[in-house]
Design a protein around this motif. Sequence first.
Motif, short mmCIF file in Angstrom:
data_model
loop_
_atom_site.label_atom_id
_atom_site.label_comp_id
_atom_site.label_asym_id
_atom_site.label_seq_id
_atom_site.Cartn_x
_atom_site.Cartn_y
_atom_site.Cartn_z
N CYS A 187 -1.96 -2.43 7.85
CA CYS A 187 -1.90 -3.37 6.73
C CYS A 187 -0.66 -4.25 6.73
N LYS A 233 -7.51 -4.83 4.99
CA LYS A 233 -6.20 -4.44 5.50
C LYS A 233 -5.18 -5.52 5.17
N ASP A 293 0.79 -1.24 0.00
CA ASP A 293 0.00 0.00 0.00
C ASP A 293 0.82 1.29 0.00
N GLU A 327 -4.62 -0.84 -1.35
CA GLU A 327 -5.91 -0.91 -0.68
C GLU A 327 -6.88 -0.03 -1.44
N1 TIU Z 1 -2.61 0.39 4.32
C1 TIU Z 1 -3.08 0.63 5.55
O1 TIU Z 1 -2.38 0.47 6.54
N2 TIU Z 1 -4.38 1.14 5.65
C2 TIU Z 1 -4.81 1.97 6.66
O2 TIU Z 1 -5.96 2.39 6.68
N3 TIU Z 1 -3.90 2.33 7.60
C3 TIU Z 1 -4.04 3.21 8.63
O3 TIU Z 1 -3.13 3.29 9.46
N4 TIU Z 1 -5.11 3.97 8.68
#
Ligand code: TIU
Length: 219
Positions: free
Chosen positions: A161, A131, A24, A72
């Motif tokens: 994630c 996630k 991500d 994501e």
């Molecule tokens: N990629 C990922 O970690 N998605 C999240 O929403 N992370 C947050 O820390 N919000």
Amino acid sequence: MKTLDAQPFAYSFDPATTALIVIDMQRDFVEPHGFGEALGNDVSLLRRAIDPCRRLLEAARHAGLFVVHTREGHRPDLSNCPAAKLTRGGKTFIGQQGTMGRILIQGEPGHDIIPELYPQAGEPIIDKPGKGAFFATDLHLILQARGITSLIICGVTTEVCVQTTAREANDRGYEVLIPEDCCASYFPEFHRAALEMIKAQGAIVGWVSDADAVIDALR
Ligand code: TIU
């Protein structure tokens, strides 16, 4: 086999059966005006992982490791976005218009991977609605088809994630290594705690090292 210094003890891997997974590293998480910032976070905290990731990605490509990227995000009609996820943060953000297009929507500029770490031809991109990178994706199938047994996991955010993916991978039998400077969190204390949890109890989830240790081992 290659062996490198790691915590809680040395990590051994065969480059032929190891994949580098970059989680991500999307504009929506690491640049202003995306999902991360909409949730109230300081995205500059994530940018410190970009250069270590870039150096490790280059070394992994040079050594012939299988490289996989994840993103994501959701379909434009939000049909693969659980209703509960739409109001996380107390407000609807996913799907709303931002300066990088609709937030966390596939095909929008903000959903794409940052230019510094852009995938090369032949490197699979896994679009994931959750996630964890294994949930509702064909990642496990792709890794199994290549005979991959070890995963070096980078990306953001450490405790969301990256950690979810590491736990999913560990339960599927993969040997997981996380280079700590190749991941980051909006909450530095969560970054530290997540890495502690991963390596605790004799590598209950996996091993922790850093970009230079992996790069040296790949030479
Ligand atoms: N990629 C990922 O970690 N998605 C999240 O929403 N992370 C947050 O820390 N919000």
